[in-house]
Design a protein around this motif. Sequence first.
Motif, PDB file in Angstrom:
ATOM      1  N   SER A 181      38.027 -37.028  28.091  1.00  0.00           N
ATOM      2  CA  SER A 181      36.765 -36.336  27.606  1.00  0.00           C
ATOM      3  C   SER A 181      36.519 -34.815  28.228  1.00  0.00           C
ATOM      4  O   SER A 181      37.268 -34.899  29.453  1.00  0.00           O
ATOM      5  N   ASN A 182      36.078 -34.062  27.656  1.00  0.00           N
ATOM      6  CA  ASN A 182      35.729 -32.763  28.371  1.00  0.00           C
ATOM      7  C   ASN A 182      35.029 -32.829  29.368  1.00  0.00           C
ATOM      8  O   ASN A 182      35.274 -31.828  30.382  1.00  0.00           O
ATOM      9  N   TYR A 183      34.131 -33.932  29.779  1.00  0.00           N
ATOM     10  CA  TYR A 183      33.244 -33.925  30.779  1.00  0.00           C
ATOM     11  C   TYR A 183      34.291 -34.459  32.169  1.00  0.00           C
ATOM     12  O   TYR A 183      34.000 -33.873  33.131  1.00  0.00           O
ATOM     13  N   ALA A 184      35.131 -35.187  31.693  1.00  0.00           N
ATOM     14  CA  ALA A 184      35.955 -35.669  32.976  1.00  0.00           C
ATOM     15  C   ALA A 184      36.899 -34.488  33.245  1.00  0.00           C
ATOM     16  O   ALA A 184      37.252 -34.336  34.388  1.00  0.00           O
ATOM     17  N   GLN A 185      37.574 -33.734  32.225  1.00  0.00           N
ATOM     18  CA  GLN A 185      38.449 -32.695  32.543  1.00  0.00           C
ATOM     19  C   GLN A 185      37.666 -31.349  33.267  1.00  0.00           C
ATOM     20  O   GLN A 185      38.493 -30.932  34.285  1.00  0.00           O
ATOM     21  N   THR A 186      36.426 -31.397  32.971  1.00  0.00           N
ATOM     22  CA  THR A 186      35.839 -30.071  33.882  1.00  0.00           C
ATOM     23  C   THR A 186      35.707 -30.912  35.296  1.00  0.00           C
ATOM     24  O   THR A 186      36.105 -29.899  36.275  1.00  0.00           O
ATOM     25  N   LEU A 187      35.262 -31.990  35.597  1.00  0.00           N
ATOM     26  CA  LEU A 187      35.200 -32.420  37.000  1.00  0.00           C
ATOM     27  C   LEU A 187      36.465 -32.582  37.491  1.00  0.00           C
ATOM     28  O   LEU A 187      36.682 -32.042  38.927  1.00  0.00           O
ATOM     29  N   GLU A 188      37.798 -32.996  36.834  1.00  0.00           N
ATOM     30  CA  GLU A 188      38.955 -32.767  37.357  1.00  0.00           C
ATOM     31  C   GLU A 188      39.446 -31.289  37.631  1.00  0.00           C
ATOM     32  O   GLU A 188      40.306 -31.341  38.722  1.00  0.00           O
ATOM     33  N   ASN A 189      38.911 -30.533  37.155  1.00  0.00           N
ATOM     34  CA  ASN A 189      39.522 -29.025  37.072  1.00  0.00           C
ATOM     35  C   ASN A 189      38.857 -28.690  38.461  1.00  0.00           C
ATOM     36  O   ASN A 189      39.213 -27.814  38.971  1.00  0.00           O
ATOM     37  N   TRP A 190      37.507 -28.941  38.622  1.00  0.00           N
ATOM     38  CA  TRP A 190      36.934 -28.701  39.916  1.00  0.00           C
ATOM     39  C   TRP A 190      37.440 -29.297  40.966  1.00  0.00           C
ATOM     40  O   TRP A 190      37.920 -28.337  41.985  1.00  0.00           O
ATOM     41  N   ASN A 191      37.840 -30.293  41.060  1.00  0.00           N
ATOM     42  CA  ASN A 191      38.523 -31.101  42.039  1.00  0.00           C
ATOM     43  C   ASN A 191      39.958 -30.291  42.485  1.00  0.00           C
ATOM     44  O   ASN A 191      40.241 -29.799  43.539  1.00  0.00           O
ATOM     45  N   ASP A 192      40.744 -29.690  41.221  1.00  0.00           N
ATOM     46  CA  ASP A 192      42.128 -29.213  41.453  1.00  0.00           C
ATOM     47  C   ASP A 192      41.784 -27.770  41.996  1.00  0.00           C
ATOM     48  O   ASP A 192      42.599 -27.413  42.750  1.00  0.00           O
ATOM     49  N   LYS A 193      40.599 -27.141  41.660  1.00  0.00           N
ATOM     50  CA  LYS A 193      40.544 -25.743  42.261  1.00  0.00           C
ATOM     51  C   LYS A 193      39.742 -25.782  43.641  1.00  0.00           C
ATOM     52  O   LYS A 193      39.686 -24.787  44.446  1.00  0.00           O
ATOM     53  N   HIS A 194      39.397 -27.166  44.294  1.00  0.00           N
ATOM     54  CA  HIS A 194      38.768 -26.933  45.486  1.00  0.00           C
ATOM     55  C   HIS A 194      39.403 -28.146  46.462  1.00  0.00           C
ATOM     56  O   HIS A 194      38.682 -29.210  46.651  1.00  0.00           O
TER      57      HIS A 194
END
Length: 277
Positions: free
Chosen positions: A148-161
């Motif tokens: 889902s977009n919601y999961a992907q947004t959180l995953e992207n934050w983890n990847d960038k931090h």
Amino acid sequence: MKLRKILAAGLVIGLGILSLTACSSKAGSGKEDIIVATDSDTAPFTFTNKNNKHTGYDIEVLQAVFKDSDRYNLKFETTDFDSILPGIDSERYQIAANDFNYNEDRAKKYLFSDPISVSNYAIVTKSGKAYDSLDELSGKSTEAIAGSNYAQTLENWNDKHPDKSPIQVNYVSGDTGFSSRLQDLEQEKIDFIFYDQISSSYAAKDQGYDFAVTPLKDDVGSSKDGLEYFLFAKSDQGKELNSFVNKRLKELQKDGTLVKLSKKYFGGDFVSSLDNK
């Protein structure tokens, strides 16, 4: 010899009857059935009422789109969320209606309608706690549907931090209703829910939870984030349906129908800012 002639004549008559029956069935229905797939568990976009009838914003928008159509006969079918898009792939369904957002992976496989609503991302927490940025979610836990977009947004934050404690995303199946996640939040099994403002506010109020629903202040994703769409197969039929639906959506936005339905189901105007001209 006579017996062969009798059997042959019977076969011809039988085929003729079958042919007439088939023609009669086609002439009787006249219109092409368009089956809409939805999970009926994403209020106020799509759900079933006390009479077990499909309803919600997405449903009524499609009913308005296909109203008085002399070509199409609209039908709705409830299925698990995870089965909606595979059903489009197999041509079992012709339209996917379930508060679908845009992402690049979906765009490779499906056609998107013009947007039908726009809603901010929001963070849902128990009363007394409020987060309005993803940074504040570092080290905290949630539940989300994989892909889902919601999961992907959180995953992207983890990847960038990578230097910060990751947001703990516990993945749930597509048939796990939003109400189940709200219960887990109430029981403090998770710290927050990341979802859209419309659904979160509606569900919390409908189920009597004392939750804070805080719009996300971060500028994440793309200009398409927060927009909701109908999805179609990338086929000749899908292209025709997409064109038909988009034409009608423009008319419904112009005559005020979308605003009326938005206020009915969302409690406010979440459509006038859409650029569907």
